[in-house]
Design an enzyme around this catalytic site. Structure first.
Site, PDB file in Angstrom:
ATOM      1  N   ASP A  61      -3.229 -18.291   1.924  1.00  0.00           N
ATOM      2  CA  ASP A  61      -4.386 -18.984   1.333  1.00  0.00           C
ATOM      3  C   ASP A  61      -4.940 -20.023   2.312  1.00  0.00           C
ATOM      4  O   ASP A  61      -6.157 -20.184   2.452  1.00  0.00           O
ATOM      5  CB  ASP A  61      -4.045 -19.611  -0.030  1.00  0.00           C
ATOM      6  CG  ASP A  61      -2.596 -20.018  -0.186  1.00  0.00           C
ATOM      7  OD1 ASP A  61      -1.830 -19.843   0.783  1.00  0.00           O
ATOM      8  OD2 ASP A  61      -2.224 -20.536  -1.247  1.00  0.00           O
ATOM      9  N   ASP A  97      -5.526  -6.702   5.866  1.00  0.00           N
ATOM     10  CA  ASP A  97      -6.708  -5.971   5.418  1.00  0.00           C
ATOM     11  C   ASP A  97      -7.787  -6.977   4.986  1.00  0.00           C
ATOM     12  O   ASP A  97      -8.955  -6.900   5.399  1.00  0.00           O
ATOM     13  CB  ASP A  97      -6.296  -5.085   4.224  1.00  0.00           C
ATOM     14  CG  ASP A  97      -7.335  -4.055   3.869  1.00  0.00           C
ATOM     15  OD1 ASP A  97      -8.344  -3.962   4.589  1.00  0.00           O
ATOM     16  OD2 ASP A  97      -7.158  -3.345   2.864  1.00  0.00           O
ATOM     17  N   TYR A 121       0.823  -1.216   0.000  1.00  0.00           N
ATOM     18  CA  TYR A 121       0.000   0.000   0.000  1.00  0.00           C
ATOM     19  C   TYR A 121       0.860   1.270   0.000  1.00  0.00           C
ATOM     20  O   TYR A 121       0.355   2.364  -0.246  1.00  0.00           O
ATOM     21  CB  TYR A 121      -0.944   0.026   1.205  1.00  0.00           C
ATOM     22  CG  TYR A 121      -2.048  -1.020   1.171  1.00  0.00           C
ATOM     23  CD1 TYR A 121      -2.221  -1.843   0.080  1.00  0.00           C
ATOM     24  CD2 TYR A 121      -2.921  -1.176   2.236  1.00  0.00           C
ATOM     25  CE1 TYR A 121      -3.212  -2.806   0.043  1.00  0.00           C
ATOM     26  CE2 TYR A 121      -3.926  -2.134   2.221  1.00  0.00           C
ATOM     27  CZ  TYR A 121      -4.060  -2.951   1.110  1.00  0.00           C
ATOM     28  OH  TYR A 121      -5.060  -3.900   1.079  1.00  0.00           O
ATOM     29  N   ASP A 141     -11.316  -8.599   7.295  1.00  0.00           N
ATOM     30  CA  ASP A 141     -12.705  -8.458   6.823  1.00  0.00           C
ATOM     31  C   ASP A 141     -13.366  -9.833   6.746  1.00  0.00           C
ATOM     32  O   ASP A 141     -14.550  -9.974   7.094  1.00  0.00           O
ATOM     33  CB  ASP A 141     -12.750  -7.782   5.451  1.00  0.00           C
ATOM     34  CG  ASP A 141     -12.915  -6.274   5.572  1.00  0.00           C
ATOM     35  OD1 ASP A 141     -12.515  -5.740   6.632  1.00  0.00           O
ATOM     36  OD2 ASP A 141     -13.429  -5.639   4.643  1.00  0.00           O
ATOM     37  N   LYS A 147       3.263 -15.396   2.525  1.00  0.00           N
ATOM     38  CA  LYS A 147       3.191 -16.144   1.261  1.00  0.00           C
ATOM     39  C   LYS A 147       4.643 -16.483   0.902  1.00  0.00           C
ATOM     40  O   LYS A 147       5.157 -16.145  -0.173  1.00  0.00           O
ATOM     41  CB  LYS A 147       2.503 -15.261   0.196  1.00  0.00           C
ATOM     42  CG  LYS A 147       2.159 -15.968  -1.092  1.00  0.00           C
ATOM     43  CD  LYS A 147       1.042 -16.968  -0.973  1.00  0.00           C
ATOM     44  CE  LYS A 147       0.796 -17.682  -2.301  1.00  0.00           C
ATOM     45  NZ  LYS A 147      -0.042 -18.879  -2.171  1.00  0.00           N
TER      46      LYS A 147
END
Ligand code: NAD
Length: 358
Positions: free
Chosen positions: A223, A247, A142, A251, A191
């Site tokens: 994942d 992020d 980001y 959620d 990852k």
């Protein structure tokens, strides 16, 4: 005691949920004899409309001079067409980096009273969900270099993920410290089978873990984590992860509790000062209807009381008041399952009353 709190209502449902939180904070003032000096400032779309920028200098200065900041939400369709650096969400990113807030804490707890509102299979939900997500907030993709360039197939866009050892170390330490006060387990999510930044992340977290021999460290690919959150959420205690994975996972995890309107978050830096907010956005589809669930923002103010203001009993009183009104059967529309519900302001008044009658 006297405390200075900057309120940033922002856009959409922001002003309604901040009003709700101040109703509860006023009850805390009365009950415990404190003075909360609360001043409102503009951020996001409303700041763009009045000053042309999403984070006016005056707002950032007021935040820097406060003991804590309580934010509603920013953004909405009105400002969607603006260039990236002028969008409301940029105000929030600039605020977090301007205040040096690098750690985002998101507690995900399924209230016993709301087990039937969870989309989880009931046998899984009954085993409980009590997770603290610790998300790195000021680094990663980001904030990395981005842009457009000519590529082999014409114009292309790129974003870059960068993490330094120092950035990973400081967020990892926060996760391990939090785990020490909970169930002593950290799941570090990356990852590392694909990304170089994830390999540096994993090596650094493993080094930090050596300083916390009582805490169990588990490494998990992002994942797999997305799957495990649905399959077996009770296996998690503290989840430590980077900016983008945090992020998305937070959620996903928020849905396990029944509504995004229930979950608070805090953003912390090196000192006591913090930014407290609900994890949801400005919910433009319900803004102005007095129907938003204020509990996420009320619980964010409880996090503010305990973390930045060191008012642990007062924070506990607010949390107990939330449980009390839920146990009484009061529900806002999002958690009422089509049954009778109360407004945002009524829910806040009931929580405030429960604080006063404690
Ligand atoms: P959102 O979180 O605003 O809404 C998603 C859904 O959840 C909507 O149906 C909404 O009605 C519902 N919802 C959200 N909060 C609720 C509450 N308290 N009570 C009941 N229902 C609630 O996400 P979105 O629709 O993707 O985004 C809307 C705007 O918010 C966008 O402009 C986005 O950029 C912005 N946004 C801001 C923040 C922030 O300020 N921290 C975070 C996320 C999104």
């Amino acid at each position: 005691m006297d405390f200075h709190i900057t309120l940033l209502p922002g856009d959409g449902v922001g002003p309604e949920i901040i009003d709700a939180a101040t109703t509860v904070l006023t009850a805390v003032e009365k009950k415990f004899g404190h003075n909360f000096h609360m001043q409102s400032r503009d951020i996001g779309g409303v700041a763009i409309d009045t000053t042309g920028v999403p984070l006016p200098k005056e707002t950032l200065d007021a935040c820097k001079q406060s003991d804590a900041v309580l934010l509603g939400a920013v953004g909405g369709p009105k400002w969607d067409g603006l260039k990236a650096h002028l969008r409301p969400e940029r105000g929030l990113l600039s605020l977090r980096s301007g205040l040096g807030l690098f750690a985002n804490l998101r507690p995900i707890a399924l209230h016993e009273e709301l087990i039937s509102s969870s989309p989880l299979r009931q046998d899984i939900a009954k085993r409980g969900v009590n997770i603290m997500i610790v998300r790195e907030l000021t680094g990663g993709i980001y904030f990395g270099e981005r842009g457009y360039r000519d590529g082999a197939f014409g114009q292309e866009a790129y974003d870059t993920e960068v993490y330094s050892i120092n950035e990973v170390e400081r967020i990892a330490k926060i996760a391990f410290e939090i785990a020490m006060g909970r169930n002593k387990k950290v799941t570090s999510v990356d990852k590392a089978n694909v990304l170089e930044t994830s390999r540096l992340w994993r090596a650094t977290v493993e080094r930090v873990a050596k300083g916390y021999p009582e805490v169990e460290l588990e490494n998990m690919l992002v994942d797999n984590c997305a799957m495990q959150l649905i399959k077996e959420p009770s296996r998690f205690d503290v989840i430590l992860t980077n900016n983008m994975f945090g992020d998305i996972l937070s959620d996903e995890a928020s849905m396990l509790t029944g509504s995004i309107g229930l979950l608070p978050s805090s953003s912390l830096g090196a000192g006591n000062m913090g930014l407290y907010e609900p994890i949801h956005g400005s919910a433009p589809d319900i803004a102005g209807n007095d129907e938003a669930n204020p509990i996420a923002t009320v619980l964010a103010s409880a996090m503010m009381l305990s973390t930045s203001l060191k008012l642990v009993n007062e924070a506990f009183a607010v949390e107990c008041a939330v449980h009390k009104v839920l146990a009484k059967g009061l529900r806002t529309k999002d958690i009422a399952g089509g049954k009778k519900h109360v407004s945002c302001s009524r829910m806040a008044e009931e929580i405030a009353l429960a604080v006063l009658n404690r």
